[in-house]
Scaffold this motif. Structure first.
Motif, PDB file in Angstrom:
ATOM      1  N   ARG A   1      32.461  65.362  45.272  1.00  0.00           N
ATOM      2  CA  ARG A   1      32.141  65.188  43.844  1.00  0.00           C
ATOM      3  C   ARG A   1      32.280  63.719  43.434  1.00  0.00           C
ATOM      4  O   ARG A   1      31.473  63.217  42.653  1.00  0.00           O
ATOM      5  N   ILE A   2      33.318  63.062  43.929  1.00  0.00           N
ATOM      6  CA  ILE A   2      33.494  61.636  43.623  1.00  0.00           C
ATOM      7  C   ILE A   2      32.298  60.848  44.150  1.00  0.00           C
ATOM      8  O   ILE A   2      31.788  59.949  43.480  1.00  0.00           O
ATOM      9  N   ALA A   3      31.821  61.201  45.346  1.00  0.00           N
ATOM     10  CA  ALA A   3      30.670  60.510  45.940  1.00  0.00           C
ATOM     11  C   ALA A   3      29.398  60.693  45.125  1.00  0.00           C
ATOM     12  O   ALA A   3      28.451  59.914  45.271  1.00  0.00           O
ATOM     13  N   GLU A   4      29.369  61.685  44.245  1.00  0.00           N
ATOM     14  CA  GLU A   4      28.201  61.941  43.403  1.00  0.00           C
ATOM     15  C   GLU A   4      28.303  61.292  42.024  1.00  0.00           C
ATOM     16  O   GLU A   4      27.365  61.373  41.236  1.00  0.00           O
ATOM     17  N   THR A   5      29.435  60.633  41.720  1.00  0.00           N
ATOM     18  CA  THR A   5      29.602  60.042  40.396  1.00  0.00           C
ATOM     19  C   THR A   5      28.759  58.771  40.262  1.00  0.00           C
ATOM     20  O   THR A   5      28.486  58.088  41.254  1.00  0.00           O
ATOM     21  N   PRO A   6      28.368  58.440  39.050  1.00  0.00           N
ATOM     22  CA  PRO A   6      27.631  57.191  38.831  1.00  0.00           C
ATOM     23  C   PRO A   6      28.441  55.975  39.281  1.00  0.00           C
ATOM     24  O   PRO A   6      27.870  55.006  39.793  1.00  0.00           O
ATOM     25  N   GLU A   7      29.749  56.024  39.114  1.00  0.00           N
ATOM     26  CA  GLU A   7      30.590  54.890  39.507  1.00  0.00           C
ATOM     27  C   GLU A   7      30.532  54.661  41.017  1.00  0.00           C
ATOM     28  O   GLU A   7      30.401  53.529  41.471  1.00  0.00           O
TER      29      GLU A   7
END
Length: 124
Positions: free
Chosen positions: A18-24
Motif C-alpha cells: 500500500r505504501i508503494a502505491e501512495t503518491p509520495e
C-alpha cells in the motif's frame, strides 16, 4: 510459525504494498529514477563523494581544514541546487514524513516507537 504471526506478516506485506502505491512513494521513485538518468547530476554526485571522502580521510589523520570543509559544503549546496536533485530531496522528505506518520500509527497503541526505540536498551 503461528497462524497469528503469519497474519501479522501478511499485514506487514500489505502495508508495504500500500505504501508503494501512495503518491509520495511514486513521486520518490520517479525522482530517484530521474537522478539516476541525469549524467550531470551523477557527475556532481561523484565529485561530491570524492571531496567528502578526501575530507573524511584528512579528518581521520588530523589534517582537515576549514577550507576543506567549506569545499565539501559548497559542492553539496551546488548538488542540492540542481533541479533534478532538489526534486529528489523534496520527494524523499515527503516520503519520510509519510513513513513517520505510519510509524506513529503503529507505535501508538503499543506504547513503543519501533522506528526509534525498539531493540534499544535502557532508554529514557
Amino acid at each position: 510459525m503461528s497462524v497469528e504471526q503469519v497474519s501479522i506478516e501478511d499485514l506487514g506485506r500489505e502495508l508495504g504494498e500500500r505504501i508503494a502505491e501512495t503518491p509520495e512513494y511514486e513521486r520518490f521513485e520517479e525522482a530517484r529514477a530521474a537522478v539516476q538518468r541525469d549524467e550531470e547530476v551523477q557527475s556532481r554526485i561523484d565529485e561530491f563523494e570524492q571531496l567528502r571522502a578526501e575530507f573524511m580521510q584528512a579528518r581521520q589523520t588530523g589534517q582537515a581544514t576549514n577550507d576543506g570543509l567549506q569545499r565539501v559544503q559548497e559542492a553539496q549546496d551546488e548538488l542540492h541546487a540542481m533541479p533534478v536533485m532538489s526534486e529528489y530531496l523534496d520527494a524523499q522528505d515527503e516520503l519520510e514524513d509519510t513513513l513517520e506518520a505510519v510509524n506513529e500509527a503503529i507505535s501508538e497503541p503499543l506504547a513503543v516507537d519501533f522506528g526509534g526505540e525498539a531493540g534499544g536498551c535502557c532508554q529514557d
